[in-house]
Design an enzyme around this catalytic site. Sequence first.
Site, PDB file in Angstrom:
ATOM      1  CG  ASP A  73      -2.082  -0.992   1.058  1.00  0.00           C
ATOM      2  OD1 ASP A  73      -2.336  -1.433  -0.080  1.00  0.00           O
ATOM      3  OD2 ASP A  73      -2.720  -1.321   2.074  1.00  0.00           O
ATOM      4  CG  ASP A 177       0.197  12.239  22.594  1.00  0.00           C
ATOM      5  OD1 ASP A 177       0.225  13.141  23.454  1.00  0.00           O
ATOM      6  OD2 ASP A 177       0.665  11.100  22.788  1.00  0.00           O
ATOM      7  CB  THR A 188      -8.649   0.155   6.489  1.00  0.00           C
ATOM      8  OG1 THR A 188      -8.149   0.667   5.252  1.00  0.00           O
ATOM      9  CG2 THR A 188     -10.121  -0.188   6.341  1.00  0.00           C
TER      10      THR A 188
END
EC number: 2.7.1.23
Length: 292
Positions: A73, A177, A188
Amino acid sequence: MKQYFNCIGIVGRPRHSTALITHEILYKWLIKKGYQVFIEYNISKKLNLKNPKTATLIEIGRLCDLAIVIGGDGNLLFTARILSYFNIKIIGINCGNLGFLTDLNPDNKFKKLSEVLSGKYFVENRFLLDVMIYKKEQVSKSSIAINEVVLHPKNVAHMIEFEVYINDNFAFSQRSDGLIISTPTGSTGYSLSAGGPIIETSLESILLVPMFPHTLSARPLLIRSDSVIRLRFSDIETDLKISCDSQIVLPVKKKEYVFIRRSNYYLNLIHPKSYNYFETLTSKLNWSKKFF
């Protein structure tokens, strides 16, 4: 037989010998089928091919009507940020880990590619995010993201303060943070690890997910994709960063603010007709199988 694609580009950033071999085999397979094929210039130097046609990524975007990305990816994200500026379709052969975007299995890649090349495919237009950092009403830095834009401190585990405005309306302030602003494609990815929901990729929405907020009331927020997000920071904040797809990092200096909005460009991702998004989720995330 009708050709749905005339010119095909082969791209990727191979780190393993198996990926290099896949590049070589795919090139020869496409040439044998009569396609005009370009191999990304940087890859061609590593391959054992005789006088292949080569091109840069930008040239592939201009010349080709299909790009085949070999890798994981991360490879596809890197490639697609450039190719999204051109009218080119993209499909990925997974040689990485998860493969949410590069969904062709290397074991049956030629069978699935044959389906696609014969016209048995459908197109998903995945929208991108534009991010612009302003100083005194002028854009000082900008980039695009396919998965997510992340606000975070330079130093690890350092809490920051910021305000979020949506369409010029104050939405919330936060001590945390950082903040993940994700597309459905990126839901995802990093945002899922931070507790965000999975968004079906056809939904026109943007997801805001806090990173370790200093309050129990902070929750992920889903907004319309045509919303404009503005991030403001206190004057005491220094050394903030904006990351795009964990690959491009933009520094945010004092008195700068950040705009994030849906881009006018799309990732034209194609899948074989047999592709099923929920089947991908089940296999990649190890969800339970059907009872019946």
